[in-house]
Design an enzyme around this catalytic site. Structure first.
Site, PDB file in Angstrom:
ATOM      1  N   ILE A 112     -38.241  11.502 -16.326  1.00 60.07           N
ATOM      2  CA  ILE A 112     -37.868  12.919 -16.336  1.00 60.07           C
ATOM      3  C   ILE A 112     -36.935  13.210 -15.169  1.00 60.07           C
ATOM      4  CG2 ILE A 112     -38.730  15.267 -16.104  1.00 60.07           C
ATOM      5  CD1 ILE A 112     -41.193  14.497 -17.575  1.00 60.07           C
ATOM      6  N   GLY A 168     -41.353   9.044 -18.267  1.00 65.93           N
ATOM      7  CA  GLY A 168     -41.184   9.741 -19.537  1.00 65.93           C
ATOM      8  C   GLY A 168     -40.705   8.836 -20.653  1.00 65.93           C
ATOM      9  N   ASP A 171     -43.770   7.604 -22.212  1.00 61.90           N
ATOM     10  CA  ASP A 171     -44.301   8.655 -23.083  1.00 61.90           C
ATOM     11  C   ASP A 171     -43.640   8.595 -24.452  1.00 61.90           C
ATOM     12  OD1 ASP A 171     -46.026   9.926 -21.163  1.00 61.90           O
ATOM     13  OD2 ASP A 171     -44.271  10.856 -20.250  1.00 61.90           O
ATOM     14  N   GLU A 191     -45.484   7.802 -12.938  1.00 65.89           N
ATOM     15  CA  GLU A 191     -45.873   9.124 -12.454  1.00 65.89           C
ATOM     16  C   GLU A 191     -46.769   9.088 -11.225  1.00 65.89           C
ATOM     17  OE1 GLU A 191     -44.789   9.724 -16.785  1.00 65.89           O
ATOM     18  OE2 GLU A 191     -45.725   8.184 -15.549  1.00 65.89           O
ATOM     19  N   ASP A 199     -48.738  13.377 -18.039  1.00 64.71           N
ATOM     20  CA  ASP A 199     -49.314  14.395 -18.919  1.00 64.71           C
ATOM     21  C   ASP A 199     -48.566  14.596 -20.233  1.00 64.71           C
ATOM     22  OD1 ASP A 199     -47.044  15.605 -17.914  1.00 64.71           O
ATOM     23  OD2 ASP A 199     -48.084  17.284 -16.963  1.00 64.71           O
TER      24      ASP A 199
END
Length: 318
Positions: A112, A168, A171, A191, A199
């Protein structure tokens, strides 16, 4: 399509939109300017007008690219709005059977963009306690929904990974249906090194892919692991020797899936995903209900006829 920035300056990599969740060392990425590949140029020319994505269609296989190569495809705020819209559009397009998700430039995704965190902090900081927390929860759910859109898409989504797949990026690929990478690809659940509890889906999806113990170790250490280790863990199905081999291999796999009955393909994806969160009896009940509605179809008739006539089946678009 957004205008790309000028040549990448390694001295500026921690400022503005360039920074991402991966603290890249020069030995990781090199210090030469990033240039758009022919693949990226083609995607840019044929893609729809997204700021962070590019789309290229090749028959019934569509290539969806994370398209911020100067920023190593770091996920900006705009990405989380555009990505689910692009997937929903492709899902509803009857000419699309399979989606291949990749990144332009040398990396799949560096995580991110830290400016995304800055925008969240600025927005929540302008609200009173309580309301700020409630807004933050809604915003996290908004970001989560963008990734979950991969699973909600009826069409199979195949991740083709090279270079960095960080934070990310994990993810995203754990939400994909199938994953392939090159030998030089590397991964990290990053993270924890940024004082964040991941999350957006990694902690929920990774254990089912690589096992509880492996997922816990990777998530707590944030360590970097190779494409070959990703294969050994089960995160990817196959490792290719080069980006050319990856591209050709994934193309053949995607075209093979696209040639099958679209009803059978979307049914298989739906049943596997549902069964992941059910016990065996519940999963069997779900597929019985699915096939009671879908089994007797024109696709079944065509598949049997093609077998008897020793020809390739020709299925209608979905």
């Amino acid at each position: 399509m957004s205008k790309l920035m000028g040549p990448y300056n390694t001295n500026d990599r921690f400022y503005g939109v360039v920074v991402s969740t991966l603290d890249f060392e020069s030995s990781d990425l090199g210090s030469t300017p990033v240039t758009l590949s022919a693949e990226a140029q083609a995607a840019k020319m044929e893609g729809v007008n997204y700021e962070t994505l590019a789309i290229k269609q090749n028959s019934s296989v569509v290539y969806l690219y994370l398209n911020r190569p100067r920023q190593r495809n770091a996920l900006s705020r705009e990405f989380f709005s555009e990505f689910p819209k692009a997937l929903a559009s492709l899902d509803q397009n009857p000419s699309v059977s399979v989606i291949v998700l990749s990144g332009t430039g040398d990396h799949f995704c560096s995580g991110i963009d830290l400016t995304t965190f800055a925008s969240i902090k600025n927005q929540s900081g302008s609200l009173r306690p309580g309301r700020a927390n409630e807004w933050l929860r809604r915003d996290i759910k908004f970001l989560q929904d963008a990734i979950t859109a991969i699973e909600l898409c009826r069409k199979p989504v195949i991740a083709a990974i090279r270079g960095a797949c960080i934070g990310g990026g994990i993810d995203i690929v754990t939400a994909c249906d199938v994953r392939y990478c090159t030998e030089e690809a590397f991964f990290s659940v990053k993270e924890v090194d940024l004082a964040i509890t991941a999350d957006l889906g990694t902690l929920q999806r990774l254990p089912a892919i690589v096992g509880f113990g492996n997922a816990m170790e990777l998530s707590l250490t944030g360590r970097r692991f190779s494409g070959q280790e990703a294969k050994e863990l089960g995160l990817v199905s196959r490792v290719f020797g080069s980006k050319e081999e990856l591209g050709e291999g994934v193309r053949l796999i995607a075209e093979g899936i696209a040639a099958k009955s679209p009803l059978a393909v979307i049914g298989t994806k739906s049943v596997v995903l549902k069964s992941r969160d059910m016990n065996v009896d519940q999963g069997l009940d779900y597929v019985a209900t699915w096939n009671s509605a879908m089994l007797m179809s024109d696709d079944l008739t065509e598949a049997i006829s093609a077998q008897l006539q020793k020809r390739k089946p020709a299925f209608a678009k979905l």
